[in-house]
Design a protein around this motif. Structure first.
Motif, short mmCIF file in Angstrom:
data_model
loop_
_atom_site.label_atom_id
_atom_site.label_comp_id
_atom_site.label_asym_id
_atom_site.label_seq_id
_atom_site.Cartn_x
_atom_site.Cartn_y
_atom_site.Cartn_z
N UNK A 1 37.19 87.79 2.31
CA UNK A 1 37.27 86.37 1.97
C UNK A 1 38.17 85.61 2.92
N UNK A 2 39.30 86.22 3.28
CA UNK A 2 40.21 85.56 4.24
C UNK A 2 39.55 85.42 5.61
N UNK A 3 38.77 86.40 6.00
CA UNK A 3 38.06 86.31 7.28
C UNK A 3 37.08 85.14 7.26
N UNK A 4 36.39 84.94 6.15
CA UNK A 4 35.44 83.82 6.03
C UNK A 4 36.17 82.48 6.06
N UNK A 5 37.29 82.39 5.35
CA UNK A 5 38.07 81.14 5.34
C UNK A 5 38.61 80.86 6.73
N UNK A 6 39.13 81.88 7.41
CA UNK A 6 39.69 81.67 8.75
C UNK A 6 38.62 81.29 9.76
N UNK A 7 37.38 81.73 9.57
CA UNK A 7 36.30 81.33 10.47
C UNK A 7 36.06 79.82 10.37
N UNK A 8 36.09 79.29 9.16
CA UNK A 8 35.91 77.84 8.99
C UNK A 8 37.13 77.10 9.54
N UNK A 9 38.33 77.66 9.34
CA UNK A 9 39.53 77.04 9.90
C UNK A 9 39.47 76.98 11.43
N UNK A 10 38.95 78.03 12.06
CA UNK A 10 38.83 78.01 13.53
C UNK A 10 37.90 76.90 13.99
N UNK A 11 36.78 76.71 13.30
CA UNK A 11 35.87 75.61 13.64
C UNK A 11 36.55 74.27 13.44
N UNK A 12 37.31 74.16 12.37
CA UNK A 12 38.01 72.91 12.07
C UNK A 12 39.07 72.62 13.12
N UNK A 13 39.80 73.64 13.54
CA UNK A 13 40.83 73.45 14.57
C UNK A 13 40.19 73.06 15.91
N UNK A 14 39.05 73.65 16.23
CA UNK A 14 38.36 73.29 17.47
C UNK A 14 37.91 71.83 17.43
N UNK A 15 37.39 71.40 16.29
CA UNK A 15 36.97 70.00 16.16
C UNK A 15 38.17 69.06 16.24
N UNK A 16 39.26 69.44 15.62
CA UNK A 16 40.46 68.59 15.68
C UNK A 16 41.01 68.49 17.09
N UNK A 17 40.99 69.59 17.84
CA UNK A 17 41.41 69.52 19.24
C UNK A 17 40.49 68.63 20.05
N UNK A 18 39.20 68.72 19.78
CA UNK A 18 38.25 67.85 20.46
C UNK A 18 38.52 66.39 20.13
N UNK A 19 38.83 66.10 18.87
CA UNK A 19 39.12 64.71 18.47
C UNK A 19 40.44 64.23 19.09
N UNK A 20 41.40 65.12 19.18
CA UNK A 20 42.70 64.73 19.70
C UNK A 20 42.66 64.43 21.19
N UNK A 21 41.95 65.25 21.95
CA UNK A 21 42.01 65.12 23.41
C UNK A 21 40.84 64.38 24.01
N UNK A 22 39.71 64.31 23.34
CA UNK A 22 38.57 63.59 23.93
C UNK A 22 37.79 62.86 22.83
N UNK A 23 38.47 61.99 22.13
CA UNK A 23 37.83 61.24 21.04
C UNK A 23 36.93 60.15 21.61
N UNK A 24 35.71 60.11 21.12
CA UNK A 24 34.75 59.07 21.51
C UNK A 24 34.35 58.32 20.24
N UNK A 25 34.78 57.07 20.09
CA UNK A 25 34.48 56.33 18.87
C UNK A 25 32.98 56.14 18.63
N UNK A 26 32.18 56.18 19.67
CA UNK A 26 30.74 56.00 19.51
C UNK A 26 30.06 57.27 19.00
#
Length: 120
Positions: free
Chosen positions: A27-52
């Motif tokens: 279960x922790x492995x499954x939760x951490x997999x979603x957290x990794x995707x979320x962290x990657x998206x947040x890094x993408x938003x932080x460093x290369x945010x495109x409002x469009x």
């Protein structure tokens, strides 16, 4: 009779505990997999945010939330599960508000008043 049951108990207890711990670990492995995707998206938003491209980001967040909602987890992980859901919701809220992903004007320390000059 108890002399024969005691070794059986000694072997079965760790085996049962191992099986239960295995479910929690999976279960922790499954939760951490979603957290990794979320962290990657947040890094993408932080460093290369495109409002469009905001709709694409929201779609990615919705996909992550659907993935999290489909997880079947033991009760021991309910706290971590709801923390994951609240993290997804927080990033969605920040994305809809535009904060902190839109670059804001920062004032330099020279522009702010000196705290010693404010004494009365």
């Amino acid at each position: 009779m108890s002399f024969y049951l005691f070794p059986l108990f000694l072997l079965s207890y760790p085996t049962i505990k191992l099986i239960l711990d295995y479910r929690v670990k999976q279960g922790r492995i499954k939760i951490n997999a979603v957290y990794r995707k979320l962290a990657a998206l947040e890094n993408q938003l932080t460093y290369s945010f495109d409002p469009f491209n905001r709709e694409n980001y929201i779609t990615q967040l919705n996909t992550m939330e659907r993935t999290a909602m489909a997880l079947r987890l033991p009760r021991e992980l309910s706290g971590e599960y709801f923390m994951l859901r609240s993290s997804i919701n927080y990033i969605r809220t920040c994305l809809l508000r535009g904060e902190p992903y839109i670059e804001q004007r920062h004032t330099s320390p020279r522009d702010q008043p000196d705290p010693t000059s404010l004494r009365v």
